[in-house]
Design an enzyme around this catalytic site. Structure first.
Site: not given
Length: 240
Positions: A135, A148
């Protein structure tokens, strides 16, 4: 790398970016085997002609079951795309530790265990690749999603080290760093979102062109900013 006729294991292939990658891989002539855990989504992709293995990758038992199901089948490309997002924000409410554990396992432990479990097949292929989907938040974190961000940055560093280990082999190691993408995971996120189809296209382009990294959409700008000033990059992402 030629994708046509390759056997590919694509985790999280029944929704979001994974679903779009699956469709594009099929169009390119690859044999993509998908994993998913939602029965309705699994059935929908099976109706499109995909082989889908039901697998919950948020725990060791689910990963072990997937590896057992795969067995000794040949494998050319492993795409670790499955992931979970969990809010972990003490400013709102006490976080759920079980949800955090599931997220950590799905995003970090599962890809590592799949790579370990499938390395023999990948080493046997004439041309192979491992793609880890991280990400833009692996570069610079967002305050409301520390779990996350931690898992994705962990997978990023694992990928960098693995690439160095395998640099003299036939296995290409690629990291894909999407921005905020228009998927169910990002429902409610007010930021501008990239269409999942375009994100998938750029990931597959990176595979075909043999790139080490696919910095997608706004991640390109964030990556450039982080290389100039990590402090400024954090000021951009932390509020979100």
């Amino acid at each position: 790398m030629e994708i046509k006729n390759k056997t590919i294991l694509l985790t999280g292939g029944t929704a979001g970016i994974g679903r779009e990658m699956a469709r594009q891989l099929k169009a390119k002539g690859a044999h993509a085997v998908l994993t998913g855990r939602n029965p309705d989504r699994t059935a929908a992709m099976q109706a499109e002609g995909f082989e889908v293995i039901s697998a919950d990758l948020s725990n060791a038992a689910g990963v072990d079951a997937l590896l057992a199901e795969w067995g000794e089948r040949e494998l050319d490309i492993l795409i670790n795309n499955a992931g979970q997002l969990v809010d972990h924000d003490f400013r709102k409410t006490p976080p759920d530790p079980d949800a955090a554990d599931d997220c950590i396992y799905a995003n970090l432990n599962a890809p590592i265990r799949l790579i370990e479990g499938l390395m023999t097949q990948l080493q046997s292929a004439s041309e192979a690749a491992i793609i880890n989907v991280t990400s833009g938040l692996a570069i610079s974190p967002a305050a409301r999603q520390p779990i996350y961000c931690a898992t994705k940055s962990g997978l990023r560093f694992y990928t960098l080290a693995l690439r160095e280990q395998l640099k003299d082999t036939r296995i290409k190691v690629i990291e894909a760093l999407p921005p905020v993408v228009d998927t169910q995971m990002n429902d409610g996120n007010p930021m501008k979102k990239m269409p999942a189809e375009e994100c998938a296209r750029q990931i597959l382009e990176a595979i075909e062109k043999g790139r080490d990294e696919a910095n997608i959409g706004m991640t390109k700008a964030l990556r450039a900013m982080e290389s100039i000033s990590p402090v400024i990059a954090k000021r951009i992402t932390l509020p979100f």
